[in-house]
Write a protein that holds these residues in place. Structure first.
Motif: not given
Length: 674
Positions: A142-146
């Motif tokens: 959830i709501q991670n930036t990769i």
């Protein structure tokens, strides 16, 4: 085309369904054994780097159900979470929590335990993937930036089942933004952009791609290698190849209500059989809006605008239905039909019935049943306005036909004596636009694969359910209205179904019931489920996705997760004015982003373990905003907003739960409010 020509396809379909069920049984049995070995310990919240200098050390110390909060900072490590650490939550406690592999480490996170949550973490510059999930269920990303991995942004391996990928931003991966070798994954509300291959690649069946922004990827927006997947309400724009690419294998997928624009190939490329391409905005693609090279597909209600060609049917395209599409401003041709053995009906720009096999009731046959008996796979039965008092049974040998109401007053009336309007034992069927009323047992009874029920109105089923699915697979229910069924509006005893944008009112039982512990893998979204006598939705299984529905004025719960497998997702719903909002009697559920208000016996009632209740707005409920009984333990309550609930915003009879950053005014015990 005789039914015998479809036997090989259906054998392949049945093998995929058996594999789907086998994976479900295998993963639940395997992981139940792991969980029995785990010791239930007192829950803990660990802070990194305050309590441990690294995330890996915190994971090593943590027990199942613990929470690890990460402070802002740069972490140079690769973290593996073993099977003994189920229901661990790793949550960014700031906006600059960065995991950096520096181009040397293989994977940011490798997840080998059930019900793990990763939330709010920036993951950069790993060699293989940002996050790899292997052989587990119930994972929540959830709501991670990769950014900038040399492999895939997110990779879900074979044997992985029923995970939630929500609100992540994945860009500049060397390969795919997300690569799915898993089944029943909900990929929802993410952004996939500027990846070196595809935005999303799906190698398996039964996945749900919903409301994502998929743009500027070097190959296709969505590449689907197998079948039975849902691609719904996505923005698929400016990708280097196709918008949606269905190149090989099985088919049976749904591309529904997407915006597909400015892709450098075709908007939708269909080489597999039995797909539905419906209600999409397909415009300004460099080649065709839709290109079809296969059989028994339905292309309906799309807007095909300013593409090179609107719709192209190649020589291998046969027995397809092209119905009620709008063509406008396409540069070369609106419609190109190489093989005449397709049905072209009622499209704007006056593309009338070109070499179509259409049977008209009552012109050709006086009853629908007689028309069905005369039909062959790929035929369309158009039913004109009128009153039809009959039971229509469609056997397996009639797979691939379509029954379409040719007017707004096509009525099947059981007169309180006939049992079922449509009994569907065939595969690849379309039932569209009928008024069904006054039947005893069921409006529509479904036993087949790949059946679509669209824009039907079902009313006054005197002793049963509006729609009932029994051992069906990959069923679409879209824009139906179901009112006054004696039992449930929709009763599901089947896997991998899509219940979208329906009105389900005034049933004597539940609006929707998932009956039995293997009725998993469904998406229920954008429905209005109101004034049913028992629950809005009752789920006896788990592994179902309940997203963005209106659940109101039902006689018991808006949403009831009954004891079963658990690990369902109840996301972004508006739940109001039921007796109780949401009841959790199963484990490992994600309840997030909902607005839950104005209930007489509580907003959320929790009686089990390992649930995550996050970012909900809970207000004006009697009987407490959130109530955790003495049996509720190891649950995470994170960043909820609660106000004007009585007697408490939150009440916990068992303190062995994690309460983090909840905004509320009155609680028991007092310290669980911020």
């Amino acid at each position: 085309m005789a039914y015998s020509g479809l036997k090989q396809l259906f054998e392949k379909w049945n093998s995929i369904i058996k594999a789907y069920h086998s994976d479900l049984v295998s993963i639940t049995n395997r992981n139940e054994a792991v969980e029995r070995e785990e010791e239930i310990t007192k829950k803990s919240v660990y802070h990194v780097p305050r309590d441990f200098p690294t995330i890996g050390e915190a994971v090593g110390k943590a027990a199942a159900g613990d929470t690890i909060l990460l402070a802002n900072g740069m972490y140079h490590e690769s973290i593996s979470i073993p099977s003994t650490k189920s229901s661990l939550r790793i949550i960014a406690n700031g906006k600059s929590v960065i995991l950096n592999g520096q181009g040397k480490l293989d994977t940011g996170f490798t997840l080998m335990a059930n019900n793990i949550e990763l939330n709010g973490i920036q993951i950069r510059d790993y060699v293989e993937s940002g996050i790899e999930v292997t052989g587990v269920y119930g994972v929540k990303l959830i709501q991670n930036t990769i950014h900038v991995t040399k492999g895939h942004g997110i990779q879900l391996d074979q044997g992985t089942f029923s995970n939630l990928i929500w609100k992540n931003n994945v860009s500049h991966a060397y390969k795919d933004g997300i690569h799915l070798q898993s089944k029943n994954v909900w990929v929802v509300g993410n952004e996939f952009s500027h990846n070196g291959q595809n935005g999303i690649r799906i190698e398996t069946s039964g996945n749900h791609i919903v409301e994502n922004k998929i743009h500027s990827n070097q190959e296709s927006g969505v590449l689907e290698d197998e079948g039975f997947n849902l691609v719904y309400k996505n923005e698929i724009v400016q990708n280097g190849n196709e918008g949606i690419n269905l190149p090989t294998k099985l088919g049976g997928s749904m591309s529904l209500t997407n915006t597909i624009e400015k892709n450098n190939g075709n908007g939708v490329f269909v080489k597999t059989p039995g797909n539905l391409v419906i209600d999409n905005q397909i415009s300004s693609n460099y080649l065709s809006g839709v290109l079809v090279e296969s059989k028994l597909n339905v292309v309906e209600l799309n807007k095909l605008i300013q593409n090179k060609n609107g719709l192209v049917m190649k020589k291998k395209a046969t027995r397809n239905l092209v119905l009620r599409n709008l063509f406008h401003g396409n540069k070369d041709n609106h419609l190109v039909i190489t093989n005449p053995n397709n049905t072209i009906l009622q499209n704007a720009k006056d593309h009338s019935s070109q070499n179509a096999r259409v049977i008209v009731v009552p012109d050709d046959f006086p009853t629908i049943s007689e028309a069905v008996n005369a039909a062959s796979p790929g035929d369309t039965v158009l039913v004109n306005n009128g009153l039809y008092q009959e039971e229509v049974s469609i056997p397996l040998t009639k797979s691939g036909i379509r029954l379409v109401a040719n007017g707004d007053k096509v009525i099947l009336d059981g007169k309180g004596k006939l049992n079922t309007a449509f009994e569907l034992s065939a595969n690849i069927l379309l039932i569209q636009g009928f008024i069904i009323r006054n039947y005893v047992q069921t409006g529509i009874f479904v036993k087949g694969i790949g059946i679509s029920m669209v824009e039907n109105r079902i009313r006054n089923i005197t002793d049963g359910n509006g729609i009932e699915l029994s051992l069906a697979f990959s069923t679409l229910m879209w824009r139906n209205k179901i009112i006054d069924a004696r039992e449930d509006g929709i009763r599901v005893k089947a896997m991998n179904n899509w219940i979208i944008d329906n009105d389900i009112f005034s049933s004597g039982g539940n609006g929707i019931q998932f009956e039995g512990n293997t009725t998993v893998g469904s998406t229920v979204t954008r429905n209005r489920i109101k004034s049913n006598a028992v629950n809005g939705i009752e789920d006896h299984a788990g592994f179902n996705f309940i997203y963005n529905n209106e659940l109101s004025q039902n006689g018991n719960n808006g949403m009831y997760e009954v004891e079963g497998i658990g690990s369902g997702a109840v996301i972004n719903n508006r739940v109001s004015s039921n007796i109780r909002g949401v009841t959790l009697n199963s484990v490992g559920n994600q309840v997030a982003g909902n607005q839950i208000q104005s209930h007489s016996q509580g907003g959320i009632f929790i009686h089990t373990e390992y649930n995550n209740v996050q970012n909900n707005k809970i207000l004006i409920n009697q009987g407490n905003g959130i109530y955790l009984t003495d049996k509720a333990s190891n649950n995470l309550l994170l960043r909820n907003k609660l106000f004007q609930n009585a007697p408490y915003d939150m009440k916990a009879d068992n303190k062995e739960n994690s309460f983090i950053q909840n905004d509320c005014y009155k609680s028991d015990p007092p310290e669980i409010c911020r």
